[in-house]
Motif scaffolding. Sequence first.
Motif, PDB file in Angstrom:
ATOM      1  N   LYS A  30       2.305  13.233   0.944  1.00  0.00           N
ATOM      2  CA  LYS A  30       3.285  13.721  -0.024  1.00  0.00           C
ATOM      3  C   LYS A  30       2.742  13.650  -1.449  1.00  0.00           C
ATOM      4  O   LYS A  30       2.971  14.531  -2.263  1.00  0.00           O
ATOM      5  CB  LYS A  30       4.561  12.864   0.062  1.00  0.00           C
ATOM      6  N   LEU A  31       2.028  12.540  -1.727  1.00  0.00           N
ATOM      7  CA  LEU A  31       1.541  12.324  -3.099  1.00  0.00           C
ATOM      8  C   LEU A  31       0.133  12.896  -3.305  1.00  0.00           C
ATOM      9  O   LEU A  31      -0.470  12.683  -4.331  1.00  0.00           O
ATOM     10  CB  LEU A  31       1.545  10.818  -3.414  1.00  0.00           C
ATOM     11  N   HIS A  32      -0.343  13.600  -2.265  1.00  0.00           N
ATOM     12  CA  HIS A  32      -1.697  14.182  -2.308  1.00  0.00           C
ATOM     13  C   HIS A  32      -2.760  13.139  -2.591  1.00  0.00           C
ATOM     14  O   HIS A  32      -3.669  13.361  -3.378  1.00  0.00           O
ATOM     15  CB  HIS A  32      -1.754  15.331  -3.347  1.00  0.00           C
ATOM     16  N   LEU A  33      -2.597  11.966  -1.925  1.00  0.00           N
ATOM     17  CA  LEU A  33      -3.595  10.909  -2.092  1.00  0.00           C
ATOM     18  C   LEU A  33      -4.570  10.898  -0.914  1.00  0.00           C
ATOM     19  O   LEU A  33      -5.523  10.138  -0.921  1.00  0.00           O
ATOM     20  CB  LEU A  33      -2.906   9.536  -2.175  1.00  0.00           C
ATOM     21  N   ASP A  34      -4.290  11.731   0.110  1.00  0.00           N
ATOM     22  CA  ASP A  34      -5.205  11.789   1.246  1.00  0.00           C
ATOM     23  C   ASP A  34      -6.365  12.724   0.894  1.00  0.00           C
ATOM     24  O   ASP A  34      -6.201  13.706   0.215  1.00  0.00           O
ATOM     25  CB  ASP A  34      -4.487  12.245   2.506  1.00  0.00           C
ATOM     26  N   LYS A  35      -7.533  12.302   1.422  1.00  0.00           N
ATOM     27  CA  LYS A  35      -8.713  13.097   1.073  1.00  0.00           C
ATOM     28  C   LYS A  35      -8.716  14.420   1.833  1.00  0.00           C
ATOM     29  O   LYS A  35      -8.353  14.482   2.958  1.00  0.00           O
ATOM     30  CB  LYS A  35      -9.998  12.329   1.372  1.00  0.00           C
ATOM     31  N   GLY A  64       0.820  -1.198   0.000  1.00  0.00           N
ATOM     32  CA  GLY A  64       0.000   0.000   0.000  1.00  0.00           C
ATOM     33  C   GLY A  64       0.854   1.247   0.000  1.00  0.00           C
ATOM     34  O   GLY A  64       2.044   1.196  -0.332  1.00  0.00           O
ATOM     35  N   ILE A  65       0.238   2.365   0.353  1.00  0.00           N
ATOM     36  CA  ILE A  65       0.932   3.645   0.459  1.00  0.00           C
ATOM     37  C   ILE A  65       0.768   4.123   1.897  1.00  0.00           C
ATOM     38  O   ILE A  65      -0.354   4.226   2.386  1.00  0.00           O
ATOM     39  CB  ILE A  65       0.330   4.697  -0.512  1.00  0.00           C
ATOM     40  N   CYS A  66       1.883   4.390   2.587  1.00  0.00           N
ATOM     41  CA  CYS A  66       1.816   4.771   4.001  1.00  0.00           C
ATOM     42  C   CYS A  66       1.187   6.158   4.165  1.00  0.00           C
ATOM     43  O   CYS A  66       1.124   6.926   3.204  1.00  0.00           O
ATOM     44  CB  CYS A  66       3.217   4.727   4.618  1.00  0.00           C
ATOM     45  N   PRO A  67       0.709   6.489   5.373  1.00  0.00           N
ATOM     46  CA  PRO A  67       0.034   7.792   5.574  1.00  0.00           C
ATOM     47  C   PRO A  67       0.907   8.981   5.168  1.00  0.00           C
ATOM     48  O   PRO A  67       0.399   9.933   4.565  1.00  0.00           O
ATOM     49  CB  PRO A  67      -0.256   7.808   7.077  1.00  0.00           C
ATOM     50  N   GLU A  68       2.213   8.932   5.469  1.00  0.00           N
ATOM     51  CA  GLU A  68       3.102  10.047   5.117  1.00  0.00           C
ATOM     52  C   GLU A  68       3.174  10.225   3.604  1.00  0.00           C
ATOM     53  O   GLU A  68       3.107  11.349   3.101  1.00  0.00           O
ATOM     54  CB  GLU A  68       4.509   9.823   5.681  1.00  0.00           C
ATOM     55  N   CYS A  69       3.328   9.092   2.896  1.00  0.00           N
ATOM     56  CA  CYS A  69       3.419   9.178   1.436  1.00  0.00           C
ATOM     57  C   CYS A  69       2.080   9.581   0.820  1.00  0.00           C
ATOM     58  O   CYS A  69       2.048  10.258  -0.203  1.00  0.00           O
ATOM     59  CB  CYS A  69       3.912   7.859   0.850  1.00  0.00           C
TER      60      CYS A  69
END
Length: 156
Positions: A151-156, A143-148
């Motif tokens: 960084k990758l603007h994948l968090d809502k 997966g993608i960790c919370p920090e990344c």
Amino acid sequence: MDNLKTENTQLTHSIKKIKANGVRITPQREIILEYLITHHIHPSVKTIQAGISSKLPNLSTATIYNTIKMLVDNELVIELPNKDGGIRYDYFGVPHFHAICENCGKITDVFLDEYPQIAEELEKATRDKSGYLITGTKVEISGICPECQKKLHLDK
Ligand code: ZN
Ligand code: MN
């Protein structure tokens, strides 16, 4: 149980297991084992060497490799191949599985009360369907960790 007490118990239990298998425990080996029990950071050999350098300043990487191999053979430590091509090590006294970040390679422990049963079920199914003699189970979720995610603007 507090952490220190648990770690002491794990160290005593692990040393007992090693001795029961007829392997000698040297002070160097004990220090490496203790480092792995107290550092759940999935270290590389270089990280282990740096982490115990104040106690064992002249310890060679060969000695660390040999000790880890002995701990793996005694089913106390597991090897985790890393994204960077190297291998990380993990004391496995408390069974758990791993979430691995596809972006930065971070390995995160996931503890779940049901995990031992899940692993057992996977092993049983594998044995039944493939005929393999099972020697170990490692579960990894990518997966993608919370920090990344941030960084990758994948968090809502
Ligand atoms: Zn990451
Ligand atoms: Mn782990």
